[in-house]
Design a protein around this motif. Structure first.
Motif, PDB file in Angstrom:
ATOM      1  N   LEU A 265       0.847  -1.190   0.000  1.00 44.14           N
ATOM      2  CA  LEU A 265       0.000   0.000   0.000  1.00 44.14           C
ATOM      3  C   LEU A 265       0.883   1.241   0.000  1.00 44.14           C
ATOM      4  CD1 LEU A 265      -2.750   1.372   0.181  1.00 44.14           C
ATOM      5  CD2 LEU A 265      -2.670   1.080   2.671  1.00 44.14           C
ATOM      6  N   SER A 272      -4.130   1.582  -3.617  1.00 40.89           N
ATOM      7  CA  SER A 272      -5.288   1.879  -2.765  1.00 40.89           C
ATOM      8  C   SER A 272      -6.553   1.220  -3.320  1.00 40.89           C
ATOM      9  CB  SER A 272      -5.493   3.387  -2.648  1.00 40.89           C
ATOM     10  OG  SER A 272      -4.366   4.004  -2.057  1.00 40.89           O
ATOM     11  N   VAL A 275      -6.403  -2.491  -2.444  1.00 38.53           N
ATOM     12  CA  VAL A 275      -6.704  -2.705  -1.021  1.00 38.53           C
ATOM     13  C   VAL A 275      -8.190  -2.497  -0.750  1.00 38.53           C
ATOM     14  CG1 VAL A 275      -6.323  -1.761   1.294  1.00 38.53           C
ATOM     15  CG2 VAL A 275      -4.377  -2.219  -0.209  1.00 38.53           C
ATOM     16  N   SER A 279     -10.493  -5.439   0.740  1.00 41.51           N
ATOM     17  CA  SER A 279     -11.239  -5.249   1.986  1.00 41.51           C
ATOM     18  C   SER A 279     -12.714  -5.567   1.788  1.00 41.51           C
ATOM     19  CB  SER A 279     -11.067  -3.811   2.480  1.00 41.51           C
ATOM     20  OG  SER A 279      -9.708  -3.540   2.773  1.00 41.51           O
ATOM     21  N   THR A 288      -1.562  -4.865   5.329  1.00 41.51           N
ATOM     22  CA  THR A 288      -0.928  -3.958   4.363  1.00 41.51           C
ATOM     23  C   THR A 288       0.390  -3.445   4.915  1.00 41.51           C
ATOM     24  OG1 THR A 288      -2.155  -2.054   5.263  1.00 41.51           O
ATOM     25  CG2 THR A 288      -3.125  -3.224   3.376  1.00 41.51           C
ATOM     26  N   CYS A 289       1.272  -3.028   3.999  1.00 38.94           N
ATOM     27  CA  CYS A 289       2.555  -2.463   4.429  1.00 38.94           C
ATOM     28  C   CYS A 289       3.007  -1.410   3.433  1.00 38.94           C
ATOM     29  CB  CYS A 289       3.607  -3.563   4.559  1.00 38.94           C
ATOM     30  SG  CYS A 289       3.864  -4.524   3.074  1.00 38.94           S
ATOM     31  N   GLU A 305      -1.392   5.706   5.186  1.00 35.45           N
ATOM     32  CA  GLU A 305      -2.056   5.602   6.486  1.00 35.45           C
ATOM     33  C   GLU A 305      -3.530   6.003   6.389  1.00 35.45           C
ATOM     34  OE1 GLU A 305      -2.512   4.551  10.306  1.00 35.45           O
ATOM     35  OE2 GLU A 305      -0.624   4.339   9.192  1.00 35.45           O
ATOM     36  N   ALA A 308      -5.251   3.042   4.918  1.00 32.96           N
ATOM     37  CA  ALA A 308      -5.271   1.951   5.895  1.00 32.96           C
ATOM     38  C   ALA A 308      -6.343   2.181   6.948  1.00 32.96           C
ATOM     39  CB  ALA A 308      -3.894   1.806   6.539  1.00 32.96           C
ATOM     40  N   GLN A 309      -6.470   3.410   7.428  1.00 34.99           N
ATOM     41  CA  GLN A 309      -7.488   3.718   8.431  1.00 34.99           C
ATOM     42  C   GLN A 309      -8.891   3.626   7.845  1.00 34.99           C
ATOM     43  OE1 GLN A 309      -6.548   7.523  10.164  1.00 34.99           O
ATOM     44  NE2 GLN A 309      -4.647   6.792  11.115  1.00 34.99           N
ATOM     45  N   THR A 313      -7.266  -1.675   7.836  1.00 38.15           N
ATOM     46  CA  THR A 313      -6.286  -2.725   7.554  1.00 38.15           C
ATOM     47  C   THR A 313      -5.304  -2.876   8.715  1.00 38.15           C
ATOM     48  OG1 THR A 313      -4.556  -1.358   6.499  1.00 38.15           O
ATOM     49  CG2 THR A 313      -6.415  -2.057   5.118  1.00 38.15           C
ATOM     50  N   HIS A 315      -1.958  -2.496   9.346  1.00 41.19           N
ATOM     51  CA  HIS A 315      -0.964  -1.772   8.549  1.00 41.19           C
ATOM     52  C   HIS A 315       0.359  -1.610   9.288  1.00 41.19           C
ATOM     53  CE1 HIS A 315       0.406   0.819   5.340  1.00 41.19           C
ATOM     54  NE2 HIS A 315       0.711   1.780   6.205  1.00 41.19           N
TER      55      HIS A 315
END
Length: 632
Positions: A265, A272, A275, A279, A288-289, A305, A308-309, A313, A315
């Protein structure tokens, strides 16, 4: 994911030493740490290293067909293997395993070479047919999985997933191919049309090689190509709905695994989007990383981030600094051939980070090529409009004269760096795009070459390959031809090579859902206004994802995985830049004018020019030649 290797004697079926194939496979252990196998018969030997992802215990390789008449070694994943298996079972096939390798064998026995068109996946495989005494080597549509070939002095054909597999064969000669060197300096990587060592080559993406005992080795044949010559019809709403359906199917098909799975990610549109759809399809949080940089202007971890939020995820993020430059020798060892895309360093780090938690990771690679996401593609479309208004007889002297007179102001704001655009407008669309795609111009390279290298090149110019590719592309417009070149040339040579080597170096399987061939074929048929609008690319993709992603993720300026090499080579790594010209390996190679290299480094360090890409290329070339044991 795996590593494969083998030896085939075409004209005379000489015995193959199993220990030799085993040594070739041992050089690929990082690609497959979970298992190994070798099989030989008169005139042929196949070897395999396995990374278990599907059917963890039941699909050892080399694998025989149920009737024992075919043997295969396979690197990759077939995403539609369950559908194919059901179709083959209905036709009478019987299976002993639950994986995809045996499905390829059965598909070949049912459909012959036509089986390739039925395979949805990433793959490179070697299949030996004992009845026909023939070897089939095949590579997937886009070249996600690699396959190197070498014709050896004993008449045999050796093949391996990486060059290091061939390097383990004692008959492989270690001499640099001058054309491959020029291509490397032109593009920053050795494209699929070349290999750095003379006598070696790569099986091109979307090609197969059919070799029979008792016959000369033939040339590879194309089995798939992307077609930009057709146009889809329909409203934006209908096309958007079709696109979303194809993306969902592509993502979900690549989430099938018997091991932990996650995603890269970056915070850009493509990763994005992947992901977001993962999801949607997953009951559990997606792992994710992301990797950032110690230069704030190039760090995208805050955007990652946000995504991810948004999707909850699991993350993890880390940063790369100039101190990580110490790992450049390890980086060179991963690629064998010189490879100068500086984003390979953070890509390797994000793969290492992912491997701490998962065995399979999905990426967003491929969308820029398929949906016109690169600035150069958008600029090329605009330049083509200018070319259509002015005849070449007027453009060439007008823009050519301005371009030659315009200073090369690397330090200036982008609008004032018009030299490249003016020179591109003076040339044909194909010449202009190849110039924009290249890391160095033919003139810049010639100024660095020794008289001996110039003689050995005999007029070869790396850009001509892209020019020819664009001119013969199945396409309607300049934008079509630019995207075709990116998909056929840039993607396998740079992007997919980078992710394959860095992921396999840590035994991680990377999957690219946005390179699903049905999705890319759909994108190639889109009207231009659905790809580029108001000066930005990926129009329909972004519109399609508005229901999932915030506008500051979708519509912020594209940044890409940019590494701050220019700043590092002027600051903490200035000594490395100066050392290139004095390097014994570079000096003894006889390829370059040492004083020209020294001037190149000093101009960059002083800030008079941005020579970071070329300096990085030379540095990676030095590391590669050292690893290959070549000094001239």
């Amino acid at each position: 994911m795996c590593g494969i290797a083998g030896i085939f004697h075409a004209e005379t079926p000489k015995p193959v030493d199993p220990a030799r194939v085993e040594r070739m496979c041992e050089a690929l252990v990082h690609r497959g740490p979970d298992g190994a196998g070798v099989w030989t018969a008169p005139g042929v030997g196949l070897g395999h290293r396995r990374l278990s992802v599907i059917d963890l215990e039941g699909s050892p390789q080399p694998m025989h067909s149920t009737d024992g008449r075919c043997v295969i070694v396979f690197n990759g994943e077939i995403y539609n293997f369950r559908q194919l298996r059901r179709e083959l079972e209905a036709a009478g096939a019987r299976f002993r395993t639950s994986g995809d390798t045996e499905v390829i064998l059965a598909a070949y026995q049912r459909w012959g070479l036509d089986c390739l068109e039925r395979l949805d996946g990433m793959f490179a495989f070697a299949l030996y047919d004992l009845d026909r005494r023939a070897l089939l080597l095949a590579r997937d549509r886009f070249g996600v999985k690699p396959l190197f070939l070498a014709r050896l002095s004993d008449g045999s054909l050796a093949f391996a997933s990486e060059l290091k597999g061939l390097l383990a064969h004692p008959l492989l000669r270690r001499r640099v191919d001058p054309k491959a060197l020029d291509a490397y300096l032109a593009w920053g990587y050795v494209p699929d049309s070349h290999a750095i060592l003379a006598g070696t080559r790569k099986l091109p993406a979307g090609h197969f090689l059919w070799a029979e005992h008792g016959k000369p080795l033939p040339e590879p044949r194309r089995w798939w190509d992307i077609d930009f010559s057709q146009r889809a019809h329909g409203s934006e709403a209908d096309l958007s709905a079709e696109l979303l359906h194809l993306m969902r199917e592509a993502v979900q098909s690549r989430m099938v695994a018997d091991v932990p799975l996650g995603a890269f990610l970056s915070g850009g549109v493509d990763s994005s989007s992947v992901v977001a759809l993962m999801s949607e399809a997953s009951a559990a949080p997606v792992r994710t990383c992301s990797i950032g940089f110690d230069v704030e202007s190039l760090d995208e971890t805050s955007h990652a981030e946000v995504v991810a939020q948004r999707f909850g995820t699991d993350h993890t993020a880390r940063r790369v600094g100039h101190g990580d430059f110490a790992a450049v020798d390890e980086l060179a060892a991963m690629f064998d051939e010189p490879f100068a895309d500086a984003s390979a360093l953070p890509t390797w780090h994000v793969c290492r980070l992912a491997r701490e938690q998962v065995t399979v990771a999905l990426s967003g690679d491929g969308a820029d090529e398929a949906f016109a996401g690169y600035r150069r593609q958008v600029f090329h479309r605009q330049e083509e409009r200018v070319r259509s208004l002015l005849p070449a007889g007027l453009r060439a002297p007008l823009f050519g004269g301005l371009g030659r007179a315009w200073p090369k102001a690397d330090w200036a704001p982008r609008p004032l760096r018009a030299k490249a655009t003016l020179l591109a407008l003076a040339a044909s669309g194909e010449e202009g795009y190849s110039r924009g795609l290249s890391a160095t111009t033919a003139e810049q390279r010639a100024a660095l070459y020794s008289p001996e290298l110039a003689r050995d090149l005999a007029g070869f110019r790396a850009e001509d390959e892209v020019v020819d590719l664009m001119r013969t592309a199945p396409a309607r417009s300049g934008l079509d031809r630019a995207q075709y070149a990116d998909l056929a040339f840039w993607l396998p040579g740079d992007i997919l090579t980078k992710i394959d080597r860095t992921s396999m170096a840590v035994s991680l399987e990377a999957r690219e859902p946005l390179l699903d061939h049905r999705l890319v074929e759909f994108a190639a048929r889109l009207p231009e206004r659905m790809r580029v609008r108001r000066g930005t690319g990926k129009y329909l993709l972004k519109r399609c994802m508005e229901r999932y992603l915030p506008s500051d993720i979708l519509y912020r300026p594209k940044q890409g995985f940019v590494t701050p090499i220019a700043e590092w080579l002027r600051g903490p790594l200035a000594g490395e830049a100066r050392a290139i010209a004095a390097s014994p390996v570079i000096a003894e190679s006889g390829f370059f004018d040492g004083s020209a290299l020294a001037r190149l480094a000093e101009a960059h360090i002083a800030g008079r020019a941005d020579n970071s890409r070329l300096l990085w290329q030379l540095l990676m070339l030095e590391k590669s030649l050292t690893r290959l044991g070549i000094s001239g």
